[in-house]
Design an enzyme around this catalytic site. Sequence first.
Site, short mmCIF file in Angstrom:
data_model
loop_
_atom_site.label_atom_id
_atom_site.label_comp_id
_atom_site.label_asym_id
_atom_site.label_seq_id
_atom_site.Cartn_x
_atom_site.Cartn_y
_atom_site.Cartn_z
N HIS A 1 3.34 -2.40 3.28
CA HIS A 1 3.40 -1.07 2.70
C HIS A 1 4.77 -0.79 2.08
O HIS A 1 5.78 -1.32 2.53
CB HIS A 1 3.14 -0.01 3.77
CG HIS A 1 1.79 -0.09 4.40
ND1 HIS A 1 1.48 -1.03 5.36
CD2 HIS A 1 0.66 0.65 4.22
CE1 HIS A 1 0.21 -0.88 5.74
NE2 HIS A 1 -0.30 0.14 5.05
N HIS B 1 -6.07 9.43 0.86
CA HIS B 1 -5.87 8.46 1.94
C HIS B 1 -6.61 8.84 3.21
O HIS B 1 -6.07 8.84 4.31
CB HIS B 1 -4.37 8.28 2.23
CG HIS B 1 -4.04 6.96 2.86
ND1 HIS B 1 -4.04 6.77 4.22
CD2 HIS B 1 -3.69 5.77 2.33
CE1 HIS B 1 -3.70 5.53 4.51
NE2 HIS B 1 -3.48 4.89 3.37
N ASP C 1 0.82 -1.21 0.00
CA ASP C 1 0.00 0.00 0.00
C ASP C 1 0.85 1.26 0.00
O ASP C 1 2.04 1.24 0.33
CB ASP C 1 -0.89 0.03 1.25
CG ASP C 1 -2.08 -0.89 1.16
OD1 ASP C 1 -2.08 -1.80 0.30
OD2 ASP C 1 -3.03 -0.71 1.95
N ASP C 2 0.18 2.38 -0.32
CA ASP C 2 0.64 3.75 -0.06
C ASP C 2 1.74 4.24 -0.99
O ASP C 2 2.36 5.26 -0.72
CB ASP C 2 1.09 3.92 1.40
CG ASP C 2 -0.07 3.78 2.38
OD1 ASP C 2 -1.22 3.71 1.92
OD2 ASP C 2 0.19 3.75 3.59
N HIS D 1 -5.75 3.46 -4.41
CA HIS D 1 -5.76 3.62 -2.95
C HIS D 1 -6.24 5.01 -2.57
O HIS D 1 -5.85 5.56 -1.55
CB HIS D 1 -4.36 3.34 -2.39
CG HIS D 1 -4.33 2.93 -0.95
ND1 HIS D 1 -5.25 2.09 -0.37
CD2 HIS D 1 -3.45 3.25 0.05
CE1 HIS D 1 -4.96 1.90 0.89
NE2 HIS D 1 -3.88 2.60 1.19
N TYR E 1 -7.02 2.09 5.36
CA TYR E 1 -7.34 1.55 6.69
C TYR E 1 -8.39 0.43 6.63
O TYR E 1 -8.88 0.00 7.67
CB TYR E 1 -7.83 2.66 7.64
CG TYR E 1 -7.04 3.93 7.56
CD1 TYR E 1 -5.80 4.05 8.18
CD2 TYR E 1 -7.52 5.04 6.85
CE1 TYR E 1 -5.06 5.23 8.10
CE2 TYR E 1 -6.78 6.21 6.76
CZ TYR E 1 -5.56 6.30 7.38
OH TYR E 1 -4.83 7.47 7.29
#
Length: 414
Positions: A295, A189, A135-136, A185, A234
């Site tokens: 991540h 965020h 992720d991210d 994503h 999340y």
Amino acid sequence: MGALAFLPPAVAQDRTTEEGEAQITDPNVECSPYTYPPVAQAENQFPPTWTVATILPNDTAAQNRYNSIQGQIPNIPPKGTQPQSLTGDFSGFSYPSDDPDCWWTSSHCDYPKLPGIPNDITTVPEPGTLGYGFDDGPNCGHNVFYDFLQSQSQTATMFYIGSNIMDFPLEAQRALADGHEVCVHTWSHRYMTALTNEQAFAEIYYILRPLTHLQLELMKLVIGVTPTCWRPPYGDVDDRIRAIAQAMGLRTIIWQYDSSDWLGNATVTNGNYQALIDAATSGTFNDIGTIFLTHELTNLTMSEAIDWYGNLTSAFKHLVPVGVALNVTKPYVEDGYTLPTFAQYVNGTHVGSIVGSVNGTASNTSASTTISSATATTTSSTPTAGTNAAQILPINSVGWLVITAALVGGVLST
């Protein structure tokens, strides 16, 4: 565990193409600002980075697209009160214990209670298989990590944030060039269930006018593809947000196990990696595989992924992108971009095919071939991100959104 080893550049760095950018291994260089003309020229067509997205004023096409899906959005109000709910503080919000909205943050519910909405993807059907992803991204300093994955002939599912793509578009292009699966994503965020319908729509995608707003169209502008998968930040999703995502053609991917690597605590992260490996070696995944949340957020999270990679490959029969484990061979709206089937992947074909390029012109290449891109230019301003190895990078200039998130219903994950 060890940190990523960054080597100083031996020659002047090329900051104008994805190929040149991928050669940089000094994070202070990687994370210094540069200008990518297609993004710079379209900047006023996008929301400001790291702010909650909304439909821009006088954008009739976006408004029409939003109006066209309103009939598919259930009458479920946003959770909590903004602005605190945007970062996961739902204190004072009263929610029924029977979880009528299938709110993942409250109960880890992943089977929607409203008809017609697909279940969240939390596992993969192939036994002994790990749905591998991060992720991210794109993290501005991810080249050493991506180099490692490439050296292992390993591809993964990369869940990219729109604001990160705006800031570091050449880094975003590397995912497709290396054969990774790219998913959404969101733009900024935030906790999606805290958003209004219009905000949630704007955070994800609209498609009526080409190359205009928001993350999916930004991905088309920068990377050249329009994904069909997403992960809510999340894991914060309920049936209202699922319905919005479904209306825009997105599969919702969550996870079953959480590394908690984003906390920046190596002891906690190592324990969670070990717990996953123990489960794998004890036969937990003999009948069905799993998905593990990790991540590319910081040097630490990427270093942990490298350090544990050998143990994961020993514990699991296969590490594959989530789309490969699901046999999603057409991961993007555009034709000509494919993922290998699961059978092809485990037999050695780890990348699919690409017919096209970032600017939409036709070509015939493989996914491991570097994508051509428009020329970018560097600037001499102070780096917006970057750090020495093993230190924690902020996700962006506003700091750790994740760290400020509240513990809600026992959930503390990204």
